[in-house]
Design a protein around this motif. Structure first.
Motif: not given
Length: 208
Positions: A30-41
């Motif tokens: 969950d932390q991985v997907t949150t971080y990466l999706n924010n990164k690639f917003e």
């Protein structure tokens, strides 16, 4: 259409990328997907687009494109590989990504002597040093010049944008073809599935 603002926004997103922002601690899914999706917003075309999902990441791990997590936690090297996969999968196939990244994973992933992070830093620095963004800006300026004398403002802006689209599409296509040929030139290794099948076959022969 404000093509200049669109170009500026996207290029700024790429130029602002900083590998030092990647967490140094292991993360759960969950932390991985949150971080990466924010990164690639900024990469989203539509607000509800899915960039990297749990299912995608699990599939990468099952296909051995991504090494499996340790105790359900993903390391910094996992995040680096997921970033590389994210960018590559928009241009080339998963099989080609596997071919391109397999030697890198084999030699550098979670290796105390050979740092994947340092290699990735060099990739990022190379892209910034070559400043390929300038060619996009130049294409935009030239497309404006070619239709600057048209009287119809609406048609002028449309034709300027269409010319830029056609130019960038040609560049993408030619580069994609070069990328595929370069991948085909890489030393061939048994892919993960072939290795797995071979191991099962060898085990069955031994059992008999």
């Amino acid at each position: 259409m404000e093509s200049d603002k669109i170009i500026e926004s996207i290029l700024n997103d790429f130029n602002s990328f900083n590998i030092d922002d990647i967490p140094n601690i292991d993360l759960y899914m969950d932390q991985v997907t949150t971080y990466l999706n924010n990164k690639f917003e900024g990469s989203k075309r539509n607000d509800d687009d899915k960039l990297l999902t749990k299912t995608m990441i699990n599939n990468y791990a099952k296909s051995r494109l991504l090494p499996p997590p340790e105790k359900k936690k993903y390391s910094k090297d996992h995040l680096i590989l997921l970033m590389m996969i994210f960018y590559l999968k928009n241009i080339i196939s998963i099989n080609d990504i596997d071919t391109a990244l397999s030697p890198l994973i084999k030699d550098y992933f979670n290796d105390g002597n050979n740092s994947l992070e340092e290699i990735f830093k060099l990739f990022i620095q190379y892209m910034k040093d070559t400043d390929d963004n300038q060619s996009i800006i130049d294409a935009y300026v030239k497309s404006n010049e070619y239709f600057s004398n048209l009287d119809n403002e609406d048609n002028k802006e449309y034709l300027q944008t269409l010319t830029l689209i056609a130019t960038l599409t040609y560049e993408c296509l030619s580069r994609k073809m070069i990328i595929e040929k370069l991948i085909d030139s890489l030393p061939k290794e048994e892919n993960s599935k072939d290795k797995s099948d071979k191991n099962k076959s060898d085990k069955n022969k031994t059992d008999k």
